[in-house]
Each structure stands twice: as C-alpha cells, then as structure tokens.
Design a protein around this motif. Structure first.
Motif, mmCIF file in Angstrom:
data_model
loop_
_atom_site.group_PDB
_atom_site.id
_atom_site.type_symbol
_atom_site.label_atom_id
_atom_site.label_comp_id
_atom_site.label_asym_id
_atom_site.label_seq_id
_atom_site.Cartn_x
_atom_site.Cartn_y
_atom_site.Cartn_z
ATOM 1 N N THR A 1 6.089 -1.178 1.750
ATOM 2 C CA THR A 1 7.553 -1.235 1.659
ATOM 3 C C THR A 1 8.193 0.145 1.729
ATOM 4 O OG1 THR A 1 7.506 -1.169 -0.744
ATOM 5 C CG2 THR A 1 7.586 -3.368 0.315
ATOM 6 N N ASP A 2 7.474 1.200 1.301
ATOM 7 C CA ASP A 2 8.082 2.527 1.131
ATOM 8 C C ASP A 2 9.257 2.457 0.147
ATOM 9 O OD1 ASP A 2 7.930 5.263 1.516
ATOM 10 O OD2 ASP A 2 9.217 5.278 3.278
ATOM 11 N N SER A 3 9.185 1.524 -0.800
ATOM 12 C CA SER A 3 10.246 1.403 -1.819
ATOM 13 C C SER A 3 10.447 2.754 -2.495
ATOM 14 C CB SER A 3 9.808 0.387 -2.885
ATOM 15 O OG SER A 3 9.689 -0.883 -2.303
ATOM 16 N N PHE B 1 -1.809 5.749 8.968
ATOM 17 C CA PHE B 1 -0.556 6.336 9.417
ATOM 18 C C PHE B 1 0.536 5.418 8.892
ATOM 19 C CE2 PHE B 1 -0.611 9.933 12.526
ATOM 20 C CZ PHE B 1 -1.909 10.318 12.268
ATOM 21 N N HIS B 2 1.206 5.912 7.854
ATOM 22 C CA HIS B 2 2.196 5.131 7.119
ATOM 23 C C HIS B 2 3.463 4.955 7.956
ATOM 24 C CE1 HIS B 2 5.705 5.113 4.546
ATOM 25 N NE2 HIS B 2 5.874 6.387 4.715
ATOM 26 N N CYS B 3 4.032 3.758 7.899
ATOM 27 C CA CYS B 3 5.253 3.417 8.667
ATOM 28 C C CYS B 3 5.142 3.935 10.094
ATOM 29 C CB CYS B 3 6.507 3.970 7.987
ATOM 30 S SG CYS B 3 8.028 3.208 8.613
ATOM 31 N N GLY C 1 -2.278 11.746 -0.584
ATOM 32 C CA GLY C 1 -1.066 11.391 0.140
ATOM 33 C C GLY C 1 0.120 11.414 -0.806
ATOM 34 N N GLU C 2 1.276 11.573 -0.307
ATOM 35 C CA GLU C 2 1.640 11.378 1.077
ATOM 36 C C GLU C 2 1.729 12.737 1.748
ATOM 37 O OE1 GLU C 2 5.198 9.001 1.197
ATOM 38 O OE2 GLU C 2 5.580 9.427 3.282
ATOM 39 N N ILE C 3 0.938 12.911 2.806
ATOM 40 C CA ILE C 3 0.809 14.208 3.472
ATOM 41 C C ILE C 3 1.113 14.041 4.962
ATOM 42 C CG2 ILE C 3 -0.935 14.934 1.799
ATOM 43 C CD1 ILE C 3 -3.077 14.408 3.905
ATOM 44 N N THR D 1 0.805 -1.228 0.000
ATOM 45 C CA THR D 1 0.000 0.000 0.000
ATOM 46 C C THR D 1 0.837 1.277 0.000
ATOM 47 O OG1 THR D 1 -0.202 -0.089 2.409
ATOM 48 C CG2 THR D 1 -1.995 -1.076 1.125
ATOM 49 N N HIS D 2 2.173 1.138 -0.145
ATOM 50 C CA HIS D 2 3.005 2.353 -0.139
ATOM 51 C C HIS D 2 4.349 2.066 -0.800
ATOM 52 C CE1 HIS D 2 3.683 6.340 2.043
ATOM 53 N NE2 HIS D 2 4.818 6.129 1.411
ATOM 54 N N ALA D 3 4.483 2.415 -2.060
ATOM 55 C CA ALA D 3 5.748 2.199 -2.765
ATOM 56 C C ALA D 3 5.908 3.292 -3.815
ATOM 57 C CB ALA D 3 5.770 0.837 -3.437
ATOM 58 N N HIS D 4 7.087 3.942 -3.803
ATOM 59 C CA HIS D 4 7.323 5.089 -4.688
ATOM 60 C C HIS D 4 8.014 4.636 -5.974
ATOM 61 C CE1 HIS D 4 6.204 7.950 -1.516
ATOM 62 N NE2 HIS D 4 6.875 7.171 -0.686
ATOM 63 N N TYR D 5 7.286 3.957 -6.848
ATOM 64 C CA TYR D 5 7.904 3.485 -8.099
ATOM 65 C C TYR D 5 8.174 4.617 -9.089
ATOM 66 C CZ TYR D 5 7.675 -1.318 -6.623
ATOM 67 O OH TYR D 5 7.893 -2.478 -5.934
HETATM 68 NI NI NI Z 1 6.658 7.292 1.439
#
Ligand code: NI
Length: 251
Positions: free
Chosen positions: A199-201, A149-151, A90-92, A5-9
């Motif tokens: 992952t926050d890749s 709330f991410h990570c 997001g991401e905010i 649900t969170h990866a910066h490709y």
């Molecule tokens: Ni991020």
C-alpha cells in the motif's frame, strides 16, 4: 491471507490512532505487514512497532530522500538490522524526481546499503523513481542479492531484466489509476510467483479512496484490479502475493 509488504505505520500521519488502526487492519484480515524505515529514527520506530505487534515486521535503511540525514556511516543501521524482526534492508534506492543534483551521493549510499544487505544476507526493498536505468545497472552489480522493486514504475523491458535476475516487483494503488497503462503492461508479463502487493501507507490510496490516508485494508482494491487482468479473484491474487512475500522476507 493478506500481506502488505510496504506500509509506513511509523509515519506521523498515524500518530493520532496508530494502535486502534493497526488492530482494525489486523482484524480486517491483514495477516502480515512490513514497515520499511527511511532513516535511523524511522527505522527505530518501525522496529518498535514490530516489537509491539506480532504481525508487523520491519526493514531498516536510508531512503534516498533522506540523504541529508545520512551520517556518513551505516553503523547505526547495521546495529538495528540485528533485531530478530528486521527482515530486510530498506527503503533504499534512487530518486531523481525528488532531487537529481546529488546523483553520485545517492548512488554511493545505495551501493553501500546493497553491500550491507549482502553481508547480512537479507533481501532489499528498492525505491526507484525516475532512475530506472541507474537502479538496474547498480543492482546488476550484485547478482547474489534479492529483493523487491517497490511500487514498480519502469517499463516492461526493465521489468523483464529485473525478473530475469530474480527480483520481485511490488504493486500499489497506482495500478487502479487511469494513467496506469505502463504498469498494466508490466503486470501482463509479471510471473505469478514474483508479485508483491503493497500500500505504501499513508500514501498512494487506490481508487475509490484516492486522496485519503491509506492503510492496509485498501490492498483488496489493488488485488482486485490485478485479478481482473489475470482472470483470478482478488482473494487468489492476495493469497499468491502473500506466499511470495513470505518466501522473500522469510516470515
Ligand atoms: Ni515507501
């Protein structure tokens, strides 16, 4: 099913092999991905990936670290959010680790984007780094809003307050690190239906890949670690997190 649900490709770290990598990740069983934007340009890039890959969705917004790029209006973000593959704002959020000298500006931008999400009836993806008290206080002013709330890096006490208000908590590679004690305490009280796996890749690679460029295939290490705590298989944790992600982001 695996849902990152969170990866910066859209990140430049993937410029050399983005297409091959996304195909490899999908073939490895990653069925769904949300790519959150961090400013106008990366929000646009995230949407372009979402258009090109059926299993990729996007979020649009201004990350607190990109405050200097904020043009003073959310018109651009509002226009991008109308895209049918935009699933969240997001991401905010707030990041006092990066810069604590412009707290009031960070808070104002955060509030404006929460109000936009409410107006658009979309969930939000919150970045909260060393700003737990202020983030909790601000989101509490918008009780109709939902998101993740991410990570999550706050305490179990803060987590309880967020969970009581209907929020989801995202967990990433750091749950596998030696200093994860506080996060493991949060996982111990996190209901099964509020967990998201991220992952926050390209960042935050879990052990045993720590230090390398991250991608969604590493989600299994995070799922396995949480499975050890919860007495479940990694697959079972990934499956319930994917179900949670599909509910929150309506995909
Ligand atoms: Ni991020």
């Amino acid at each position: 099913m695996i849902f990152d649900t969170h990866a910066h490709y859209d990140d430049a770290a993937f410029d050399a092999d983005r297409a091959e990598l996304l195909n490899a990740v999908h073939e490895a069983g990653v069925a769904l991905i949300v790519d959150p934007g961090c400013d106008l340009e990366s929000s646009r890039a995230a949407l372009a990936l979402a258009e090109a890959y059926p299993f990729v969705y996007a979020a649009v917004g201004f990350h607190p670290e990109e405050l200097a790029k904020y043009p003073g209006s959310l018109d651009g973000i509002r226009a991008l959010a109308a895209h049918k593959k935009c699933v969240a704002v997001g991401e905010i959020g707030l990041d006092y680790y990066w810069d604590d000298s412009r707290k009031d500006e960070q808070k104002a931008l955060f509030r404006a984007q929460l109000e936009l999400a409410l107006e658009l009836q979309k969930p939000v993806i919150v970045h909260d780094r060393e700003a737990h008290g202020d983030c909790l206080e601000i989101v509490s002013d918008y009780p109709a809003l939902r998101g993740v709330f991410h990570c999550f890096s706050g305490s179990a006490e803060t987590a309880k307050e967020l969970l009581r208000r209907g929020w989801y908590l995202g967990f990433d590679g750091p749950v596998t690190y030696k200093n994860a004690r506080k996060t493991l305490e949060v996982l111990a009280i996190c209901p099964r239906d509020r967990l998201l796996l991220e992952t926050d890749s390209p960042y935050l690679s879990p052990v045993p890949l720590r230090g390398k460029r991250n991608d969604s295939r590493s989600l299994r290490y995070v799922a396995e670690k949480i499975g050890e705590l919860w007495g479940l298989s990694g697959e079972a944790v990934a499956a319930l997190a994917a179900e949670n992600g599909r509910r929150l982001f309506r995909v």
